[in-house]
Design a protein around this motif. Structure first.
Motif, PDB file in Angstrom:
ATOM      1  N   GLY A 308      -9.809   4.999   7.540  1.00 45.74           N
ATOM      2  CA  GLY A 308      -9.973   5.134   6.099  1.00 45.74           C
ATOM      3  C   GLY A 308      -8.679   5.533   5.417  1.00 45.74           C
ATOM      4  N   GLY A 309      -7.913   6.417   6.060  1.00 46.43           N
ATOM      5  CA  GLY A 309      -6.623   6.806   5.515  1.00 46.43           C
ATOM      6  C   GLY A 309      -5.656   5.634   5.435  1.00 46.43           C
ATOM      7  N   LEU A 310      -5.663   4.795   6.462  1.00 45.24           N
ATOM      8  CA  LEU A 310      -4.791   3.611   6.448  1.00 45.24           C
ATOM      9  C   LEU A 310      -5.167   2.661   5.315  1.00 45.24           C
ATOM     10  CD1 LEU A 310      -4.592   2.930  10.286  1.00 45.24           C
ATOM     11  CD2 LEU A 310      -2.663   3.501   8.805  1.00 45.24           C
ATOM     12  N   ILE A 311      -6.461   2.486   5.080  1.00 45.31           N
ATOM     13  CA  ILE A 311      -6.912   1.607   3.995  1.00 45.31           C
ATOM     14  C   ILE A 311      -6.434   2.134   2.637  1.00 45.31           C
ATOM     15  CG2 ILE A 311      -8.944   0.747   2.758  1.00 45.31           C
ATOM     16  CD1 ILE A 311     -10.378   0.664   5.492  1.00 45.31           C
ATOM     17  N   GLY A 316      -2.652   1.885  -1.989  1.00 48.26           N
ATOM     18  CA  GLY A 316      -1.611   2.532  -2.774  1.00 48.26           C
ATOM     19  C   GLY A 316      -0.310   1.741  -2.775  1.00 48.26           C
ATOM     20  N   GLN A 317       0.081   1.229  -1.607  1.00 45.25           N
ATOM     21  CA  GLN A 317       1.312   0.435  -1.518  1.00 45.25           C
ATOM     22  C   GLN A 317       1.216  -0.845  -2.344  1.00 45.25           C
ATOM     23  OE1 GLN A 317       3.677   2.941   0.327  1.00 45.25           O
ATOM     24  NE2 GLN A 317       4.386   0.841   0.295  1.00 45.25           N
ATOM     25  N   VAL A 318       0.054  -1.499  -2.313  1.00 40.40           N
ATOM     26  CA  VAL A 318      -0.121  -2.736  -3.090  1.00 40.40           C
ATOM     27  C   VAL A 318       0.021  -2.441  -4.582  1.00 40.40           C
ATOM     28  CG1 VAL A 318      -1.768  -4.527  -3.751  1.00 40.40           C
ATOM     29  CG2 VAL A 318      -1.536  -3.884  -1.349  1.00 40.40           C
ATOM     30  N   ILE A 319      -0.595  -1.350  -5.032  1.00 36.29           N
ATOM     31  CA  ILE A 319      -0.479  -0.983  -6.444  1.00 36.29           C
ATOM     32  C   ILE A 319       0.975  -0.675  -6.804  1.00 36.29           C
ATOM     33  CG2 ILE A 319      -1.120   0.775  -8.154  1.00 36.29           C
ATOM     34  CD1 ILE A 319      -3.822   0.997  -6.744  1.00 36.29           C
ATOM     35  N   VAL A 334       0.431   5.765  -9.985  1.00 29.88           N
ATOM     36  CA  VAL A 334      -0.941   5.650  -9.484  1.00 29.88           C
ATOM     37  C   VAL A 334      -0.931   5.235  -8.015  1.00 29.88           C
ATOM     38  CG1 VAL A 334      -3.103   4.358  -9.670  1.00 29.88           C
ATOM     39  CG2 VAL A 334      -1.954   5.153 -11.740  1.00 29.88           C
ATOM     40  N   GLY A 335      -0.106   4.261  -7.679  1.00 31.61           N
ATOM     41  CA  GLY A 335      -0.005   3.810  -6.297  1.00 31.61           C
ATOM     42  C   GLY A 335       0.501   4.896  -5.364  1.00 31.61           C
ATOM     43  N   VAL A 336       1.487   5.670  -5.818  1.00 30.32           N
ATOM     44  CA  VAL A 336       2.038   6.756  -5.001  1.00 30.32           C
ATOM     45  C   VAL A 336       0.957   7.796  -4.692  1.00 30.32           C
ATOM     46  CG1 VAL A 336       3.640   8.706  -5.014  1.00 30.32           C
ATOM     47  CG2 VAL A 336       4.419   6.459  -5.762  1.00 30.32           C
ATOM     48  N   VAL A 337       0.147   8.131  -5.694  1.00 32.50           N
ATOM     49  CA  VAL A 337      -0.900   9.134  -5.510  1.00 32.50           C
ATOM     50  C   VAL A 337      -1.949   8.657  -4.507  1.00 32.50           C
ATOM     51  CG1 VAL A 337      -2.792  10.364  -6.637  1.00 32.50           C
ATOM     52  CG2 VAL A 337      -0.572  10.186  -7.774  1.00 32.50           C
ATOM     53  N   ILE A 338      -2.418   7.410  -4.674  1.00 36.19           N
ATOM     54  CA  ILE A 338      -3.427   6.866  -3.757  1.00 36.19           C
ATOM     55  C   ILE A 338      -2.869   6.784  -2.335  1.00 36.19           C
ATOM     56  CG2 ILE A 338      -4.804   4.819  -3.186  1.00 36.19           C
ATOM     57  CD1 ILE A 338      -5.066   4.301  -6.186  1.00 36.19           C
ATOM     58  N   ASN A 339      -1.619   6.368  -2.229  1.00 33.47           N
ATOM     59  CA  ASN A 339      -0.970   6.298  -0.920  1.00 33.47           C
ATOM     60  C   ASN A 339      -0.898   7.673  -0.274  1.00 33.47           C
ATOM     61  OD1 ASN A 339       1.948   6.572   0.555  1.00 33.47           O
ATOM     62  ND2 ASN A 339       1.006   4.600   0.985  1.00 33.47           N
ATOM     63  N   ALA A 340      -0.592   8.706  -1.074  1.00 26.80           N
ATOM     64  CA  ALA A 340      -0.512  10.073  -0.552  1.00 26.80           C
ATOM     65  C   ALA A 340      -1.863  10.541  -0.031  1.00 26.80           C
ATOM     66  CB  ALA A 340       0.002  11.020  -1.629  1.00 26.80           C
ATOM     67  N   PHE A 341      -2.943  10.201  -0.751  1.00 29.86           N
ATOM     68  CA  PHE A 341      -4.278  10.557  -0.270  1.00 29.86           C
ATOM     69  C   PHE A 341      -4.529   9.962   1.122  1.00 29.86           C
ATOM     70  CE2 PHE A 341      -5.978  10.936  -4.876  1.00 29.86           C
ATOM     71  CZ  PHE A 341      -5.576  12.256  -4.923  1.00 29.86           C
ATOM     72  N   ILE A 422       7.202  -3.430   3.811  1.00 34.44           N
ATOM     73  CA  ILE A 422       7.241  -3.088   5.235  1.00 34.44           C
ATOM     74  C   ILE A 422       6.164  -2.064   5.600  1.00 34.44           C
ATOM     75  CG2 ILE A 422       8.583  -1.904   7.017  1.00 34.44           C
ATOM     76  CD1 ILE A 422       9.466  -4.699   6.811  1.00 34.44           C
ATOM     77  N   PRO A 423       5.968  -0.990   4.800  1.00 35.16           N
ATOM     78  CA  PRO A 423       4.889  -0.048   5.130  1.00 35.16           C
ATOM     79  C   PRO A 423       3.515  -0.702   5.178  1.00 35.16           C
ATOM     80  CG  PRO A 423       6.408   0.961   3.589  1.00 35.16           C
ATOM     81  CD  PRO A 423       6.799  -0.484   3.690  1.00 35.16           C
ATOM     82  N   ILE A 424       3.245  -1.666   4.300  1.00 33.31           N
ATOM     83  CA  ILE A 424       1.947  -2.358   4.318  1.00 33.31           C
ATOM     84  C   ILE A 424       1.744  -3.060   5.644  1.00 33.31           C
ATOM     85  CG2 ILE A 424       0.612  -4.258   3.310  1.00 33.31           C
ATOM     86  CD1 ILE A 424       1.763  -3.522   0.606  1.00 33.31           C
ATOM     87  N   ILE A 425       2.766  -3.771   6.092  1.00 32.47           N
ATOM     88  CA  ILE A 425       2.676  -4.495   7.370  1.00 32.47           C
ATOM     89  C   ILE A 425       2.405  -3.506   8.506  1.00 32.47           C
ATOM     90  CG2 ILE A 425       3.942  -5.911   9.028  1.00 32.47           C
ATOM     91  CD1 ILE A 425       5.507  -7.054   6.608  1.00 32.47           C
ATOM     92  N   GLY A 426       3.124  -2.377   8.502  1.00 33.19           N
ATOM     93  CA  GLY A 426       2.941  -1.379   9.553  1.00 33.19           C
ATOM     94  C   GLY A 426       1.546  -0.775   9.552  1.00 33.19           C
ATOM     95  N   PHE A 427       1.022  -0.464   8.371  1.00 33.93           N
ATOM     96  CA  PHE A 427      -0.310   0.138   8.281  1.00 33.93           C
ATOM     97  C   PHE A 427      -1.398  -0.833   8.736  1.00 33.93           C
ATOM     98  CE2 PHE A 427       1.405   2.942   4.625  1.00 33.93           C
ATOM     99  CZ  PHE A 427       1.906   3.851   5.531  1.00 33.93           C
ATOM    100  N   VAL A 428      -1.235  -2.105   8.455  1.00 34.61           N
ATOM    101  CA  VAL A 428      -2.216  -3.103   8.903  1.00 34.61           C
ATOM    102  C   VAL A 428      -2.232  -3.175  10.426  1.00 34.61           C
ATOM    103  CG1 VAL A 428      -2.758  -5.569   8.955  1.00 34.61           C
ATOM    104  CG2 VAL A 428      -2.167  -4.478   6.792  1.00 34.61           C
ATOM    105  N   ILE A 429      -1.059  -3.222  11.039  1.00 35.19           N
ATOM    106  CA  ILE A 429      -0.980  -3.272  12.507  1.00 35.19           C
ATOM    107  C   ILE A 429      -1.597  -2.019  13.115  1.00 35.19           C
ATOM    108  CG2 ILE A 429       0.591  -3.303  14.482  1.00 35.19           C
ATOM    109  CD1 ILE A 429       2.539  -4.916  12.742  1.00 35.19           C
ATOM    110  N   ALA A 430      -1.324  -0.855  12.511  1.00 36.38           N
ATOM    111  CA  ALA A 430      -1.885   0.399  13.014  1.00 36.38           C
ATOM    112  C   ALA A 430      -3.410   0.389  12.933  1.00 36.38           C
ATOM    113  CB  ALA A 430      -1.324   1.571  12.219  1.00 36.38           C
ATOM    114  N   GLY A 431      -3.956  -0.142  11.853  1.00 36.27           N
ATOM    115  CA  GLY A 431      -5.400  -0.218  11.704  1.00 36.27           C
ATOM    116  C   GLY A 431      -6.044  -1.084  12.768  1.00 36.27           C
ATOM    117  N   ILE A 432      -5.406  -2.203  13.086  1.00 37.89           N
ATOM    118  CA  ILE A 432      -5.925  -3.091  14.130  1.00 37.89           C
ATOM    119  C   ILE A 432      -5.935  -2.373  15.478  1.00 37.89           C
ATOM    120  CG2 ILE A 432      -5.463  -5.219  15.420  1.00 37.89           C
ATOM    121  CD1 ILE A 432      -4.318  -6.382  12.808  1.00 37.89           C
TER     122      ILE A 432
END
Length: 461
Positions: A308-311, A316-319, A334-341, A422-432
């Motif tokens: 859930g944290g990765l999602i 946040g990164q997309v925003i 807004v994106g920074v805050v959601i990403n921090a959560f 780059i962080p988006i790509i990394g978070f997706v791989i981590a989620g998988i």
């Protein structure tokens, strides 16, 4: 309970930790981040824009130094497994290495008046040594956790307190470093960075010594000294451990690339370098989710909470990417805050889930190699930071980045790619990778079996 006050592993799920000790444990990560976060966040900027080393040279430095340095983790982990003192296995490392670590942090931001080759040589020596000493004080924070308690819920609380302390240190550094540098340097950034890291390092040494004096290793390893060949057995068929190595690597690579380019992004892409302290302060949002982590993990499980944290982090990164293309500061915020959560949930559970793999490995192999197994946190994090730092510098160099000059469109795109995509790509791989983590479902069963097995072994001794 033994006469020494230490609790053996046959007493399952009863080792509770008082709040004084919890806070002292958490302050160990505050200490590490006060000093080392300055390095991981600002050292690239310091090297390129203050000390005058090219981005390409910094990229090579980060790659070579971190690859070399990454392998100190397993070595230190083996030393921890083979340590047997009246203070325990992990605690002595805070006493032995706190002062050397603080001193080397200061030397890393010391700027001798060498030529280009001398500057690079100095950077290599200090950067590699500070990384090794960081492992000596940071790795025991993770390796001591299985010895503080064998209660899974209590470990989650301790992991949360630790990450709260670590995030607090990170926020102090990211928010106040540049203002302190400006105030102390008075126009001389070299002087400003030196005095700033000196202050942070002194505080870090005091906090690490506090952790040594106010923590206690309760869960005693049946094996007083774990041999190297036995430690390796704890890795076999330990898939949760392998997944957590990958998680540490990916998470820290992504976060390093993002954090290192925050200053560049706001300075060059938005022309608002003045916003950096405020943007960094929004990381306070992660503290809210850190406080929620024990309760959420108790209901959803640790793996699902981290997913859930990765999602949230990805959203946040997309925003932030949308805001970057429209040059909208409010959208980026807004994106920074959601990403921090999202990152709050992730960081709060990394060390906890890694500590769980010690029990899992002992259940599978009969060997409790907490030093070697938890050294994965150092290996994964530092290898990830090294690769991330090298990739950041390489992408900036490929885009034609020139320090303190108006950047080309290609250079601005390279900064944005590092900061957003780059962080988006990394978070997706981590989620998988996390979808293959099954230890949560087996935890209650293997802890009971492990306690019964250790009780028999203790009675035979």
């Amino acid at each position: 309970m033994e006469a020494t006050g230490r609790m053996t592993a046959e007493q399952p799920l009863k080792a509770m930790v008082p709040w004084k000790e919890r806070i002292s444990y958490g302050l160990s990560d505050t200490a590490c981040n006060l000093a080392f976060q300055v390095i991981s966040t600002y050292l690239m900027f310091f090297y390129t824009d203050v000390y005058g080393i090219s981005a390409a040279a910094v990229g090579t430095l980060f790659l070579v130094a971190r690859v070399i340095d990454a392998f100190d983790g397993p070595i230190i982990g083996i030393f921890i497994d083979r340590t047997n003192t009246r203070w325990g296995k992990s605690r002595p490392f805070f006493l032995w290495f706190a002062i050397p670590f603080g001193l080397m942090c200061v030397l890393t931001f010391t700027t001798p008046g060498f030529g280009d080759a001398g500057k690079i040589a100095w950077a290599y020596v200090t950067y590699i040594l500070v990384g090794i000493l960081y492992s000596c004080v940071n790795l025991p924070i993770t390796s001591i956790l299985p010895s503080l308690t064998n209660n899974p819920k209590e470990r989650t609380v301790l992991g949360t307190v630790r990450q709260f302390g670590g995030t607090l240190g990170q926020i102090i550094v990211t928010v106040f470093t540049l203002p302190i540098v400006a105030a102390l340097g008075k126009g001389n950034d070299q002087k400003g960075f030196f005095l700033t890291i000196l202050i942070f390092s002194i505080i870090a040494v005091v906090l690490l010594l506090n952790t040594f004096f106010n923590t206690k290793e309760r869960i005693e390893n049946v094996q007083k000294v774990v041999r190297v060949k036995d430690s390796v057995k704890a890795m076999k068929r330990n898939w949760p451990w392998i997944i957590m190595i990958l998680m540490n690597f990916i998470y820290w690579m992504a976060m390093t690339m993002k954090n290192q380019t925050t200053v560049y992004f706001f300075k060059y892409n938005l022309g608002r370098e003045d916003l950096v302290p405020m943007i960094m302060a929004l990381a306070f949002g992660s503290l809210l989710t850190l406080l929620m982590t024990p309760a959420v993990a108790g209901k959803l499980g640790k793996r699902n909470t981290m997913v859930g944290g990765l999602i949230l982090a990805i959203i946040g990164q997309v925003i932030m990417g949308v805001g970057a293309h429209s040059l909208s500061v409010p959208i980026i915020i807004v994106g920074v805050v959601i990403n921090a959560f999202g990152t709050g949930f992730i960081s709060g559970l990394l060390s906890v889930m890694l500590a769980d793999t010690v029990d899992y490995g002992e259940w599978k192999s009969g060997v409790r190699a907490q030093g070697l197994l938890t050294s994965a946190s150092s290996f994964g994090a530092k290898f990830g930071m090294g690769i991330g730092g090298a990739m950041t510098a390489g992408i900036l160099a490929a885009g034609g980045y020139q320090a303190n000059k108006t950047q080309t469109a290609a250079a601005l795109q390279s900064i944005e790619f590092n900061f957003i995509w780059i962080p988006i790509i990394g978070f997706v791989i981590a989620g998988i990778a996390l979808f293959f983590y099954k230890a949560d479902k087996l935890e209650k069963m293997y802890l009971v079996e492990l306690a019964e097995r250790n009780k028999k072994l203790t009675n035979q001794q």
